[in-house]
Design a protein around this motif. Structure first.
Motif, PDB file in Angstrom:
ATOM      1  N   SER A   7       5.369   9.677 -17.250  1.00  0.00           N
ATOM      2  CA  SER A   7       5.498   8.241 -17.030  1.00  0.00           C
ATOM      3  C   SER A   7       6.533   7.634 -17.970  1.00  0.00           C
ATOM      4  CB  SER A   7       4.143   7.558 -17.231  1.00  0.00           C
ATOM      5  OG  SER A   7       4.250   6.164 -17.053  1.00  0.00           O
ATOM      6  N   GLY A 123      12.475   0.024  -8.841  1.00  0.00           N
ATOM      7  CA  GLY A 123      11.404   0.624  -8.049  1.00  0.00           C
ATOM      8  C   GLY A 123      10.644   1.676  -8.836  1.00  0.00           C
ATOM      9  N   ASN A 127       6.664   1.319 -10.048  1.00  0.00           N
ATOM     10  CA  ASN A 127       5.715   2.344  -9.621  1.00  0.00           C
ATOM     11  C   ASN A 127       4.939   2.930 -10.794  1.00  0.00           C
ATOM     12  OD1 ASN A 127       4.827   3.899  -7.186  1.00  0.00           O
ATOM     13  ND2 ASN A 127       5.428   5.620  -8.471  1.00  0.00           N
ATOM     14  N   GLN A 128       5.436   2.749 -12.012  1.00  0.00           N
ATOM     15  CA  GLN A 128       4.739   3.217 -13.215  1.00  0.00           C
ATOM     16  C   GLN A 128       3.842   2.140 -13.820  1.00  0.00           C
ATOM     17  OE1 GLN A 128       4.792   6.493 -14.143  1.00  0.00           O
ATOM     18  NE2 GLN A 128       5.943   6.604 -12.212  1.00  0.00           N
ATOM     19  N   SER A 149       4.239  -7.756  -0.924  1.00  0.00           N
ATOM     20  CA  SER A 149       4.875  -6.550  -1.461  1.00  0.00           C
ATOM     21  C   SER A 149       5.703  -6.911  -2.683  1.00  0.00           C
ATOM     22  CB  SER A 149       5.760  -5.886  -0.403  1.00  0.00           C
ATOM     23  OG  SER A 149       6.946  -6.626  -0.199  1.00  0.00           O
ATOM     24  N   ASP A 189      11.007  -1.972  -2.416  1.00  0.00           N
ATOM     25  CA  ASP A 189       9.895  -1.605  -1.531  1.00  0.00           C
ATOM     26  C   ASP A 189      10.071  -0.194  -0.970  1.00  0.00           C
ATOM     27  OD1 ASP A 189       8.428  -3.898  -1.877  1.00  0.00           O
ATOM     28  OD2 ASP A 189       9.244  -4.929  -0.127  1.00  0.00           O
ATOM     29  N   ILE A 192       9.355   2.463  -3.801  1.00  0.00           N
ATOM     30  CA  ILE A 192       7.917   2.579  -4.080  1.00  0.00           C
ATOM     31  C   ILE A 192       7.192   3.273  -2.924  1.00  0.00           C
ATOM     32  CG2 ILE A 192       5.788   1.261  -4.410  1.00  0.00           C
ATOM     33  CD1 ILE A 192       7.446  -0.790  -5.951  1.00  0.00           C
ATOM     34  N   LYS A 193       7.568   2.917  -1.698  1.00  0.00           N
ATOM     35  CA  LYS A 193       6.950   3.548  -0.526  1.00  0.00           C
ATOM     36  C   LYS A 193       7.256   5.041  -0.496  1.00  0.00           C
ATOM     37  CE  LYS A 193       6.738   3.280   4.531  1.00  0.00           C
ATOM     38  NZ  LYS A 193       7.227   2.584   5.745  1.00  0.00           N
ATOM     39  N   ILE A 195       8.051   7.032  -3.064  1.00  0.00           N
ATOM     40  CA  ILE A 195       7.376   7.730  -4.160  1.00  0.00           C
ATOM     41  C   ILE A 195       5.900   7.943  -3.837  1.00  0.00           C
ATOM     42  CG2 ILE A 195       6.643   7.533  -6.577  1.00  0.00           C
ATOM     43  CD1 ILE A 195       9.275   6.074  -7.132  1.00  0.00           C
ATOM     44  N   ASN A 196       5.281   6.970  -3.160  1.00  0.00           N
ATOM     45  CA  ASN A 196       3.839   7.015  -2.906  1.00  0.00           C
ATOM     46  C   ASN A 196       3.470   7.609  -1.551  1.00  0.00           C
ATOM     47  OD1 ASN A 196       3.015   5.833  -5.365  1.00  0.00           O
ATOM     48  ND2 ASN A 196       3.666   3.843  -4.614  1.00  0.00           N
ATOM     49  N   GLU A 272      -0.187   5.301   1.202  1.00  0.00           N
ATOM     50  CA  GLU A 272      -0.961   4.891   0.034  1.00  0.00           C
ATOM     51  C   GLU A 272      -2.271   5.662  -0.012  1.00  0.00           C
ATOM     52  OE1 GLU A 272      -1.998   0.745  -2.287  1.00  0.00           O
ATOM     53  OE2 GLU A 272      -2.039   0.740  -0.103  1.00  0.00           O
ATOM     54  N   GLN A 279      -3.799   6.984  -7.155  1.00  0.00           N
ATOM     55  CA  GLN A 279      -3.764   5.669  -7.799  1.00  0.00           C
ATOM     56  C   GLN A 279      -5.159   5.082  -7.907  1.00  0.00           C
ATOM     57  OE1 GLN A 279      -1.036   3.273  -5.474  1.00  0.00           O
ATOM     58  NE2 GLN A 279       0.690   3.834  -6.749  1.00  0.00           N
TER      59      GLN A 279
END
Length: 282
Positions: A7, A123, A127-128, A149, A189, A192-193, A195-196, A272, A279
């Motif tokens: 992280s 982003g 995300n962290q 968002s 957005d 983040i999308k 990465i997740n 997600e 998460q």
């Protein structure tokens, strides 16, 4: 400990990308594409003797205090680190590359590159569980209470900065700035999308025991097993389901191909996952 180091590295990478994109592409062209960096560029154009890094530090002190109070100390602590890291990097870049001129005559190309680089960095930082400071803290607060968002939440305060940019630098630079914050919002957005994104995998195989052991022992993931009856032969088969990352899926697929090339696998992409191993729900 490993996750904390990962992280920390990602936050450091994100802050570097924000600093790099802002200093080399946006600042030389006086493109105030939102955020504290944009506000600092505007003020610096009026008072050129005040370094952009110093301006960013001063404005961030107030906003990260608000972030700690409203969102919490963990977010606040990470944001403090990000804020001063970006400001410090900007000061360092100003020392190493003083009086930097635009890299080319094409402002639009430099805008796109600057926003792509800094938006990617933002982003990663968001995300962290942190922010790059400044107006991003306002965006994070909007995201928390209105469930918009994070990209769109950041867009709201940034529009105010771009409006100021239009007044200070003229309508042409202002339009570039508005285009910049819209692109930036979209990139945040998307990052983040991306990465997740995880894979929901269902497997039917004659080597079910080996596959379950591989998922649990090698991938360090869990799996759910249920039984389904086939319509063609009317026989009952074991179905193994699991949720894993893209990297883990490639490893699992390669392993299954080695032990059972006739296995039946279905894959769904999910954006997600909340709960243990992923998460936090809150």
């Amino acid at each position: 400990m490993k996750n904390k180091l990962k992280s920390f590295f990602l936050i450091l990478l994100g802050t570097f990308l924000v600093s790099f994109g802002t200093y080399f592409f946006l600042a030389p062209n006086e493109i105030a594409a939102g955020g504290i960096s944009g506000a600092a560029i505007i003020i610096n154009s009026i008072f050129p003797k005040i370094p952009i890094g110093i301006l960013m530090m001063a404005m961030e002190v107030v906003l990260f205090t608000i972030g700690i109070i409203v969102i919490g100390p963990v977010f606040g602590g990470k944001t403090v680190f990000c804020s001063f890291t970006i400001s410090g990097m900007m000061l360092l870049l100003e020392e190493l590359f003083p009086k930097l001129h635009p890299l080319s005559n094409d402002v639009l190309v430099q805008l796109i590159f600057g926003i792509l680089i800094s938006g990617l960095g933002m982003g990663i930082v968001f995300n962290q569980g942190a922010s790059t400071g400044g107006t991003d803290i306002i965006g994070k607060i909007i995201n928390k209470y209105f469930k918009i968002s994070i990209g769109k939440s950041v867009l709201i305060p940034d529009i105010v900065v771009t409006a100021a940019a239009s007044w200070v630098f003229g309508i042409d630079k202002g339009l570039y700035a508005i285009l910049g914050v819209i692109i930036n919002s979209t990139i945040i957005d998307k990052v983040i999308k991306s990465i997740n994104t995880y894979k929901h995998v269902a497997i039917i195989s004659n080597e079910g025991e080996k596959i379950k052991s591989y998922i649990v022992e090698k991938l360090d993931r869990s799996a759910t097993v249920y039984y389904a009856k086939g319509a063609y032969k009317n026989n009952e088969r074991e179905v193994i389901t699991t949720v894993i990352s893209r990297k883990e899926f490639f490893k699992l697929k390669e392993y299954i191909s080695l032990i059972d090339d006739k296995a039946f696998i279905t894959v769904n992409e999910i954006n997600e996952v909340l709960g243990e191993g992923f998460q936090n729900i809150i």
